[in-house]
Write a protein that holds these residues in place. Structure first.
Motif, mmCIF file in Angstrom:
data_model
loop_
_atom_site.group_PDB
_atom_site.id
_atom_site.type_symbol
_atom_site.label_atom_id
_atom_site.label_comp_id
_atom_site.label_asym_id
_atom_site.label_seq_id
_atom_site.Cartn_x
_atom_site.Cartn_y
_atom_site.Cartn_z
ATOM 1 N N GLU A 548 44.338 27.689 29.478
ATOM 2 C CA GLU A 548 43.528 28.842 29.900
ATOM 3 C C GLU A 548 43.616 29.039 31.408
ATOM 4 O OE1 GLU A 548 39.559 28.114 28.623
ATOM 5 O OE2 GLU A 548 39.897 28.777 26.557
ATOM 6 N N ILE A 549 43.483 27.944 32.153
ATOM 7 C CA ILE A 549 43.505 28.043 33.613
ATOM 8 C C ILE A 549 44.860 28.524 34.106
ATOM 9 C CG2 ILE A 549 43.375 26.720 35.763
ATOM 10 C CD1 ILE A 549 41.279 24.935 34.376
ATOM 11 N N ILE A 550 45.930 27.977 33.541
ATOM 12 C CA ILE A 550 47.278 28.385 33.948
ATOM 13 C C ILE A 550 47.497 29.869 33.683
ATOM 14 C CG2 ILE A 550 49.737 28.112 33.410
ATOM 15 C CD1 ILE A 550 49.087 25.098 32.914
ATOM 16 N N ALA A 551 47.042 30.342 32.506
ATOM 17 C CA ALA A 551 47.192 31.757 32.167
ATOM 18 C C ALA A 551 46.404 32.635 33.125
ATOM 19 C CB ALA A 551 46.729 31.993 30.722
ATOM 20 N N ILE A 552 45.200 32.193 33.487
ATOM 21 C CA ILE A 552 44.356 32.964 34.409
ATOM 22 C C ILE A 552 44.996 33.018 35.795
ATOM 23 C CG2 ILE A 552 42.134 32.988 35.613
ATOM 24 C CD1 ILE A 552 40.928 31.757 33.048
ATOM 25 N N LEU A 553 45.501 31.873 36.264
ATOM 26 C CA LEU A 553 46.140 31.837 37.582
ATOM 27 C C LEU A 553 47.372 32.727 37.622
ATOM 28 C CD1 LEU A 553 45.829 28.006 38.386
ATOM 29 C CD2 LEU A 553 44.556 29.883 39.449
ATOM 30 N N ASP A 554 48.101 32.791 36.510
ATOM 31 C CA ASP A 554 49.295 33.653 36.446
ATOM 32 C C ASP A 554 48.927 35.125 36.602
ATOM 33 O OD1 ASP A 554 50.984 31.548 36.152
ATOM 34 O OD2 ASP A 554 51.214 31.735 33.974
ATOM 35 N N MET A 555 47.703 35.472 36.199
ATOM 36 C CA MET A 555 47.274 36.868 36.239
ATOM 37 C C MET A 555 46.665 37.251 37.583
ATOM 38 S SD MET A 555 45.520 37.011 32.473
ATOM 39 C CE MET A 555 44.792 38.618 32.716
ATOM 40 N N ALA A 556 46.388 36.276 38.436
ATOM 41 C CA ALA A 556 45.739 36.553 39.718
ATOM 42 C C ALA A 556 46.661 37.361 40.625
ATOM 43 C CB ALA A 556 45.357 35.238 40.397
ATOM 44 N N ASP A 557 46.050 38.236 41.427
ATOM 45 C CA ASP A 557 46.823 39.001 42.405
ATOM 46 C C ASP A 557 46.178 38.863 43.779
ATOM 47 O OD1 ASP A 557 44.578 40.640 42.348
ATOM 48 O OD2 ASP A 557 45.497 42.100 40.994
ATOM 49 N N ASP A 558 46.647 39.637 44.742
ATOM 50 C CA ASP A 558 46.163 39.505 46.124
ATOM 51 C C ASP A 558 44.685 39.850 46.271
ATOM 52 O OD1 ASP A 558 48.669 38.726 46.876
ATOM 53 O OD2 ASP A 558 49.304 40.734 47.489
ATOM 54 N N ASP A 559 44.174 40.657 45.352
ATOM 55 C CA ASP A 559 42.775 41.076 45.453
ATOM 56 C C ASP A 559 41.812 40.068 44.836
ATOM 57 O OD1 ASP A 559 43.519 43.436 46.679
ATOM 58 O OD2 ASP A 559 43.794 44.476 44.752
ATOM 59 N N THR A 560 42.353 39.063 44.161
ATOM 60 C CA THR A 560 41.493 38.111 43.449
ATOM 61 C C THR A 560 40.745 37.212 44.437
ATOM 62 O OG1 THR A 560 43.036 38.089 41.598
ATOM 63 C CG2 THR A 560 41.419 36.333 41.673
ATOM 64 N N ASP A 561 39.507 36.935 44.141
ATOM 65 C CA ASP A 561 38.652 36.088 44.977
ATOM 66 C C ASP A 561 39.309 34.720 45.188
ATOM 67 O OD1 ASP A 561 36.666 34.725 46.233
ATOM 68 O OD2 ASP A 561 35.190 34.890 44.630
ATOM 69 N N SER A 562 39.596 34.385 46.452
ATOM 70 C CA SER A 562 40.291 33.133 46.754
ATOM 71 C C SER A 562 39.442 31.918 46.391
ATOM 72 C CB SER A 562 40.666 33.079 48.240
ATOM 73 O OG SER A 562 39.497 33.167 49.048
ATOM 74 N N ALA A 563 38.127 32.035 46.532
ATOM 75 C CA ALA A 563 37.237 30.910 46.181
ATOM 76 C C ALA A 563 37.338 30.595 44.698
ATOM 77 C CB ALA A 563 35.795 31.241 46.564
ATOM 78 N N ALA A 564 37.409 31.639 43.867
ATOM 79 C CA ALA A 564 37.536 31.447 42.419
ATOM 80 C C ALA A 564 38.861 30.784 42.081
ATOM 81 C CB ALA A 564 37.418 32.797 41.698
ATOM 82 N N ILE A 565 39.923 31.203 42.780
ATOM 83 C CA ILE A 565 41.249 30.609 42.559
ATOM 84 C C ILE A 565 41.237 29.128 42.928
ATOM 85 C CG2 ILE A 565 43.659 30.621 43.295
ATOM 86 C CD1 ILE A 565 42.961 32.933 41.489
ATOM 87 N N ASN A 566 40.669 28.800 44.085
ATOM 88 C CA ASN A 566 40.625 27.401 44.526
ATOM 89 C C ASN A 566 39.836 26.537 43.560
ATOM 90 O OD1 ASN A 566 42.141 27.956 46.802
ATOM 91 N ND2 ASN A 566 40.350 28.371 48.092
ATOM 92 N N LYS A 567 38.744 27.081 43.050
ATOM 93 C CA LYS A 567 37.914 26.343 42.100
ATOM 94 C C LYS A 567 38.701 26.033 40.823
ATOM 95 C CE LYS A 567 33.422 26.510 39.766
ATOM 96 N NZ LYS A 567 32.213 27.324 39.493
ATOM 97 N N LEU A 568 39.465 27.017 40.351
ATOM 98 C CA LEU A 568 40.276 26.820 39.153
ATOM 99 C C LEU A 568 41.383 25.793 39.394
ATOM 100 C CD1 LEU A 568 40.583 30.514 37.892
ATOM 101 C CD2 LEU A 568 39.467 28.635 36.684
#
Length: 578
Positions: A548-568
């Motif tokens: 799930e996490i890998i799939a979510i990270l693959d979908m992230a773009d430049d507008d995605t909250d960096s804090a959320a990305i780091n947490k994942l």
């Protein structure tokens, strides 16, 4: 059985493009290779809801919601897994009966018969001058309400419905099986519902599963309901829930009333978060159903002895299901139907606000009415009876009531506390069925794992609490149902009664139970077998979350909250090192 369910899931996923399904209810804009929109599952102004056409999944970087097309349908429409599957299958022309050939009796002919009967009754109601229409208008129901609920009319003839259904290909035996017709001792078959206003009972999937008929004029019984059948089990359904689900969620609570008329009357006046219990006392299964849509319930029954008794029983069942309960007895008119028509919706809402009292306060109020607390001996009896109510509460909740009651009656808190703590919990407080994780497709390994755990619980009752704790990871509908039934039968330090278990199962679960009894052979070290199963479940959870996490990270773009990305990414790192 698992293979057929897998086939359904795969067919739905192959036909249902997740972008098409979601964009029909959520505006989406293309963002690179994905689509973006405002999340429908939480309030937000900046879009953080991403849909991947390539991966056929959605995720929200705001609230964390994620899943496939079935998961979206479940969440958006607040459906169970099987209901979401059925909705998508119907929407995309997938015939489910093709996958259920070996899963028990075919229910579709019975659903179709009830559907045709509902049309017949409704058409009869629309005929000018009929007694049913005159009765409903006389009770101040509008044509719009009659149409909204599909309320019909059964004339006083003996074969009106039978003749109509025969013309539609329904057999007399089918009619008898679902209570549309009855047979007397001489073998004569006749319409079961005659000279009655007819309320179709429709489940949350939109299927007509039964009917309730109110006699026009004098006669017994006043209300006649469909008997239990292959497609109708009263305890699993609530009248009006098919219409009131959105309003229950919007208002934050459900109003439970006694009768069909009460539901229709309140709904007509704009109080739409209302249901009734299908002519039966509130059941554990109905409480579980309500819990899917709200955490709060107001019981609004008649103030007579029967209504009070039903409220007391309903309180225990709803509270055991984890619901917050209040009780309201209307004080002007015999029932909500009469009150709301006489005083209007605003007065009823005001009544809820000012007169609905908490469930424990209600029980204590009823006890107080029995005793004169100014008399010493009666005061003792009042406190003893009240202590019996308080024993069912959590320590914090009980403490608040102990302080309040001790002050009112003029005794020490310590004395009342000792009375509360000195006896066992009221045995009438029945534990509710655990909330079931919705049915999902399962692999052969998963089937074996679930069968093994259930077999362990059946061999040694002591294993049941441990198995139940992990049942949220079960994927098979059969396993989930069996665990739920076992939970209702469970008594500490005793073994399960296999015959009682079988009595509470439908054909698919019985087949599954027989399979596991015959297939699963445990060695001498049952503890090792249990631990092996639990280790597999824990590993499955970790692998699923990593994907799930890998799939979510693959979908992230430049507008995605960096804090959320780091947490994942931190969570993924932790999972990979475990």
């Amino acid at each position: 059985m698992a293979n057929s369910y897998n086939s359904i899931i795969e067919e739905i996923k192959s036909r249902c493009n997740i972008v098409d399904v979601i964009s029909s209810v959520v505006p989406l804009k293309r963002a690179g290779s994905n689509y973006k929109g405002i999340c429908p599952f939480h309030n937000e102004k900046t879009p953080s809801f991403i849909v991947s056409e390539a991966k056929q999944i959605f995720t929200c970087f705001g609230c964390g919601a994620t899943g496939d097309v079935i998961e979206f349908t479940k969440r958006y429409y607040n459906l169970g897994f099987s209901e979401a599957v059925e909705k998508l299958a119907h929407q995309y022309g997938i015939e489910l009966s093709n996958y259920y050939e070996n899963k028990g009796p075919n229910k579709e002919p019975y659903y179709e018969a009830n559907k045709q009967a509902a049309h017949f009754f409704f058409d009869q109601m629309k005929k000018t001058g009929n007694a049913g229409y005159k009765y409903m208008i006389g009770r101040k129901f509008t044509p719009q309400t009659i149409q909204k609920f599909g309320i019909g009319f059964a004339d006083d003839e003996w074969h009106s419905l039978i003749d109509f259904l025969k013309s539609k290909g329904v057999t007399e035996n089918q009619m008898i099986e679902i209570s549309l017709a009855s047979k007397n001792d001489k073998g004569r078959v006749y319409d079961r519902f005659r000279n009655r206003v007819i309320f179709p009972i429709i489940n949350t999937r939109g299927k007509v599963i039964g009917f309730g008929g109110r006699i026009i004029g004098d006669g017994d019984p006043k209300y006649l309901n469909s008997s239990e059948s292959l497609i109708f089990q009263k305890k699993y359904n609530l009248f009006g829930l098919n219409l009131s689900r959105p309003e229950i969620q919007q208002e934050g609570y459900a109003i439970v009333v006694e009768g069909y008329m009460d539901v229709a009357a309140l709904y007509q006046e704009g109080i739409k978060n209302v249901v009734a219990s299908c002519g039966t006392a509130l059941t554990e299964q109905q409480a579980t159903l309500l819990k899917r849509y709200t955490d709060k319930v107001i019981l609004c029954y008649d103030a007579d002895a029967a209504g009070i008794k039903a409220a007391i029983r309903g309180i225990d069942i709803l509270r055991a299901a984890g619901l917050e309960v209040k009780v309201l007895h209307v004080d002007d008119g015999k029932d909500p139907d009469e009150y709301v028509k006489k005083n209007g919706a605003d007065a009823f809402k005001k009544l809820i606000k000012e007169k609905a009292i908490g469930d424990i306060d209600y029980k204590i109020l009823l006890i107080r009415k029995k005793y004169d607390i100014n008399d010493t001996s009666q005061s003792v009896k009042f406190l003893q009876a009240t202590a019996g109510v308080l024993r069912s509460l959590s320590p914090v909740e009980a403490d608040l009531y102990i302080k309040k009651i001790a002050k009112e009656v003029g005794i020490s808190e310590g004395a009342l506390r000792r009375e509360v703590e000195g006896k066992s919990v009221d045995p009438k407080i029945t534990p509710i069925l655990v909330k079931q994780e919705e049915t999902k497709a399962a692999s052969a390994a998963q089937v074996l794992l679930e069968k093994t755990l259930i077999r362990l619980a059946l061999i040694k009752g002591d294993y049941f609490d441990k198995v139940k704790a992990y049942s949220e990871s079960f994927e098979l509908s059969e396993s989930i149902k069996i665990v739920s039934v076992l939970d209702s039968l469970y008594k500490p330090d005793t073994e399960f009664d296999l015959e009682k278990l079988k009595e509470n199962l439908d054909d698919p679960e019985l087949i599954f139970l027989n399979e596991l009894l015959n297939e699963i052979k445990l060695g001498e070290d049952d503890e090792k077998a249990f631990n092996d199963c639990i280790e597999k479940i824990d590993n499955q959870k970790k692998e699923k979350r990593k994907k799930e996490i890998i799939a979510i990270l693959d979908m992230a773009d430049d507008d995605t909250d960096s804090a959320a990305i780091n947490k994942l990414m931190e969570e993924l790192k932790d999972l990979q090192h475990k």
